[in-house]
Enzyme design. Structure first.
Site, short mmCIF file in Angstrom:
data_model
loop_
_atom_site.label_atom_id
_atom_site.label_comp_id
_atom_site.label_asym_id
_atom_site.label_seq_id
_atom_site.Cartn_x
_atom_site.Cartn_y
_atom_site.Cartn_z
CD GLU A 248 71.07 28.00 64.68
OE1 GLU A 248 71.09 27.21 65.65
OE2 GLU A 248 70.23 27.95 63.78
CD GLU B 159 67.96 17.58 71.21
OE1 GLU B 159 67.73 16.42 71.58
OE2 GLU B 159 67.45 18.08 70.20
CG ASN B 160 69.61 19.36 80.00
OD1 ASN B 160 68.77 19.00 80.81
ND2 ASN B 160 70.86 19.61 80.32
CB ALA B 161 67.46 14.80 80.79
CG ASN C 199 71.29 20.29 67.73
OD1 ASN C 199 72.18 19.83 67.03
ND2 ASN C 199 70.09 19.75 67.77
N1 THU Z 1 67.76 23.65 66.75
C1 THU Z 1 68.93 24.29 66.49
O1 THU Z 1 70.00 23.83 66.87
N2 THU Z 1 68.88 25.43 65.78
C2 THU Z 1 67.75 26.01 65.35
O2 THU Z 1 67.79 27.10 64.84
C3 THU Z 1 66.48 25.28 65.44
C4 THU Z 1 66.47 24.12 66.34
C5 THU Z 1 67.81 22.43 67.53
C6 THU Z 1 67.24 22.55 68.91
C7 THU Z 1 66.89 21.13 69.22
O3 THU Z 1 68.04 20.48 69.72
C8 THU Z 1 66.57 20.52 67.88
O4 THU Z 1 67.07 21.42 66.91
C9 THU Z 1 65.09 20.32 67.65
O5 THU Z 1 64.39 21.48 67.90
#
Ligand code: THU
Length: 186
Positions: free
Chosen positions: A105, A94-96, A92
């Site tokens: 996924e 993320e971003n500010a 995953n």
């Molecule tokens: N996240 C995923 O990468 N996949 C998922 O199916 C559920 C959530 C990530 C998104 C975010 O970076 C972190 O988990 C917390 O929600």
């Protein structure tokens, strides 16, 4: 002299009791054998070999290390197995500006599709929690675009325990590319 008739009757009675005891005695359940269970789940139910299953587990687990998740500290790793035997992974990002972040996924599938992989036979997702996390709603729809509805999605928890669901169980009555085929053009 003792008559044989009563003895016979006693013997039959005794046998009936024994048989009834045998039938009603609870059969002990076989001791769970994790490796055999893993193999059965993977190969029989989902047409994966044990080595494909093991590779998916390893790659999804390793992909957690590629996550960029300074805001949630919630690492997710995803690994897609393509029909030609290639495993494509993602973590995953993320971003500010929080909603801009992308799930593991979609990172993995975006990589895979842009590298020319369009046919997939399995997806593994790994997190650091227990019970295992499942793909979010947006990811389910994203996955639905490229993957067959009977594709297994294997979700691993922090200890390597897992749950397997088919894509169609995660996204029932889904909307997909074929639904647009009958659309009228204006
Ligand atoms: N996240 C995923 O990468 N996949 C998922 O199916 C559920 C959530 C990530 C998104 C975010 O970076 C972190 O988990 C917390 O929600």
């Amino acid at each position: 002299m003792i008559s044989k008739a009563p003895l016979c009757i006693w013997y039959i009675f005794y046998r009936v009791l024994i048989e009834a005891r045998i039938k009603t005695a609870p059969t002990p359940l076989p001791k769970p054998q994790p490796d055999l269970e893993r193999y059965w789940m993977a190969s029989t139910a989902h047409r994966l070999s044990q080595s494909q299953f093991d590779i998916l587990q390893e790659k999804a687990g390793n992909a957690k290390a590629t996550a960029y998740c300074p805001y949630s500290n919630f690492r997710v790793g995803a690994a897609f197995l393509s029909e030609d035997g290639i495993v494509i992974t993602g973590g995953n990002i993320e971003n500010a500006s929080y909603p801009v972040g992308t799930c593991a996924e979609r990172v993995a599938l975006g990589k895979a599709v842009s590298e020319g992989h369009r046919q997939f036979i399995a997806l593994a997702v790994a997190t650091d929690i227990s019970p295992p996390a499942s793909p979010c709603g947006m990811c389910r729809q994203f996955i639905r675009e490229f993957c067959p509805l009977d594709m297994p999605v294997i979700m691993f928890d922090k200890d390597g325990q897992y749950v397997v669901k088919l894509l169609e169980e995660l996204l029932p009555m889904s909307f997909g590319p074929e639904d647009l085929k009958g659309a009228r053009t204006v």
